[in-house]
Write a protein that holds these residues in place. Structure first.
Motif, PDB file in Angstrom:
ATOM      1  N   UNK A   1       0.850  -1.189   0.000  1.00  0.00           N
ATOM      2  CA  UNK A   1       0.000   0.000   0.000  1.00  0.00           C
ATOM      3  C   UNK A   1       0.881   1.232   0.000  1.00  0.00           C
ATOM      4  N   UNK A   2       0.433   2.278  -0.682  1.00  0.00           N
ATOM      5  CA  UNK A   2       1.113   3.571  -0.677  1.00  0.00           C
ATOM      6  C   UNK A   2       0.119   4.593  -0.148  1.00  0.00           C
ATOM      7  N   UNK A   3       0.544   5.352   0.871  1.00  0.00           N
ATOM      8  CA  UNK A   3      -0.337   6.365   1.446  1.00  0.00           C
ATOM      9  C   UNK A   3      -0.213   7.667   0.668  1.00  0.00           C
ATOM     10  N   UNK A   4      -1.362   8.264   0.334  1.00  0.00           N
ATOM     11  CA  UNK A   4      -1.400   9.558  -0.339  1.00  0.00           C
ATOM     12  C   UNK A   4      -1.820  10.624   0.667  1.00  0.00           C
ATOM     13  N   UNK A   5      -0.910  11.558   0.958  1.00  0.00           N
ATOM     14  CA  UNK A   5      -1.232  12.668   1.865  1.00  0.00           C
ATOM     15  C   UNK A   5      -2.331  13.547   1.286  1.00  0.00           C
ATOM     16  N   UNK A   6      -2.315  13.695  -0.029  1.00  0.00           N
ATOM     17  CA  UNK A   6      -3.261  14.580  -0.702  1.00  0.00           C
ATOM     18  C   UNK A   6      -4.699  14.067  -0.595  1.00  0.00           C
ATOM     19  N   UNK A   7      -4.908  12.783  -0.872  1.00  0.00           N
ATOM     20  CA  UNK A   7      -6.258  12.208  -0.840  1.00  0.00           C
ATOM     21  C   UNK A   7      -6.576  11.476   0.457  1.00  0.00           C
ATOM     22  N   UNK A   8      -5.572  11.309   1.304  1.00  0.00           N
ATOM     23  CA  UNK A   8      -5.736  10.623   2.581  1.00  0.00           C
ATOM     24  C   UNK A   8      -6.282   9.201   2.375  1.00  0.00           C
ATOM     25  N   UNK A   9      -5.685   8.491   1.407  1.00  0.00           N
ATOM     26  CA  UNK A   9      -6.066   7.121   1.079  1.00  0.00           C
ATOM     27  C   UNK A   9      -4.826   6.256   0.974  1.00  0.00           C
ATOM     28  N   UNK A  10      -5.046   4.958   1.107  1.00  0.00           N
ATOM     29  CA  UNK A  10      -3.986   3.969   0.954  1.00  0.00           C
ATOM     30  C   UNK A  10      -4.219   3.237  -0.360  1.00  0.00           C
ATOM     31  N   UNK A  11      -3.360   3.464  -1.329  1.00  0.00           N
ATOM     32  CA  UNK A  11      -3.510   2.888  -2.659  1.00  0.00           C
ATOM     33  C   UNK A  11      -2.858   1.519  -2.710  1.00  0.00           C
ATOM     34  N   UNK A  12      -3.578   0.561  -3.256  1.00  0.00           N
ATOM     35  CA  UNK A  12      -3.118  -0.821  -3.351  1.00  0.00           C
ATOM     36  C   UNK A  12      -2.279  -1.032  -4.605  1.00  0.00           C
ATOM     37  N   UNK A  13      -1.235  -1.832  -4.470  1.00  0.00           N
ATOM     38  CA  UNK A  13      -0.419  -2.191  -5.623  1.00  0.00           C
ATOM     39  C   UNK A  13       0.318  -3.489  -5.369  1.00  0.00           C
ATOM     40  N   UNK A  14       0.882  -4.042  -6.413  1.00  0.00           N
ATOM     41  CA  UNK A  14       1.729  -5.225  -6.284  1.00  0.00           C
ATOM     42  C   UNK A  14       2.889  -5.075  -7.259  1.00  0.00           C
ATOM     43  N   UNK A  15       3.992  -5.713  -6.943  1.00  0.00           N
ATOM     44  CA  UNK A  15       5.182  -5.581  -7.764  1.00  0.00           C
ATOM     45  C   UNK A  15       5.066  -6.472  -8.992  1.00  0.00           C
ATOM     46  N   UNK A  16       5.237  -5.862 -10.157  1.00  0.00           N
ATOM     47  CA  UNK A  16       5.243  -6.582 -11.428  1.00  0.00           C
ATOM     48  C   UNK A  16       6.455  -6.106 -12.222  1.00  0.00           C
ATOM     49  N   UNK A  17       6.612  -6.621 -13.418  1.00  0.00           N
ATOM     50  CA  UNK A  17       7.744  -6.196 -14.254  1.00  0.00           C
ATOM     51  C   UNK A  17       7.612  -4.740 -14.684  1.00  0.00           C
ATOM     52  N   UNK A  18       6.439  -4.140 -14.505  1.00  0.00           N
ATOM     53  CA  UNK A  18       6.209  -2.739 -14.870  1.00  0.00           C
ATOM     54  C   UNK A  18       6.340  -1.785 -13.686  1.00  0.00           C
TER      55      UNK A  18
END
Length: 119
Positions: free
Chosen positions: A64-81
């Motif tokens: 998860x990456x926290x966004x100070x601007x939107x106050x949300x935790x964005x989900x992601x996973x590591x891929x070749x991109x």
């Protein structure tokens, strides 16, 4: 890559029906602040020493990456991109989160996790 069921069940919001732009409004209990960026790398096959040339991104690792601007935790996973330099900036800003407990992974995710450098 499909979103694991245990992540979807803890309140992941997916406005477009898949993992693109998926987020949490608050930090789930199953995630913690990443304290060591080596968790996002693993040894390449047949390598024993953790040097820069012997490491590769830990493909499939969810974060998860926290966004100070939107106050949300964005989900992601590591891929070749995945842009690992961008993840490093989030880590340095103390906005990067990983799973707390290994037992939260299902069998498929556990196989990926065992290859990673998570302690």
């Amino acid at each position: 890559m499909e979103v694991p069921t245990y992540i979807a069940l803890i309140g992941l919001k997916m406005p477009y029906g898949d993992h693109v732009n998926a987020y949490f409004n608050s930090l789930p209990d199953t995630f913690k602040l990443s304290e060591d960026f080596t968790h996002f790398y693993r040894l390449k096959p047949k390598k024993r020493v953790a040097t820069k040339d012997n490491l590769e991104p830990c493909y499939g690792l969810h974060y998860l990456v926290f966004s100070d601007y939107l106050n949300r935790y964005w989900y992601g996973f590591i891929s070749e991109h995945t842009n690992m330099n961008k993840l490093l900036r989030y880590f340095n800003d103390r906005n990067l989160y990983i799973f707390k407990n290994r037992e939260e992974f299902d069998q498929k995710e556990k196989a990926i996790d065992d290859e990673c450098l998570i302690i």
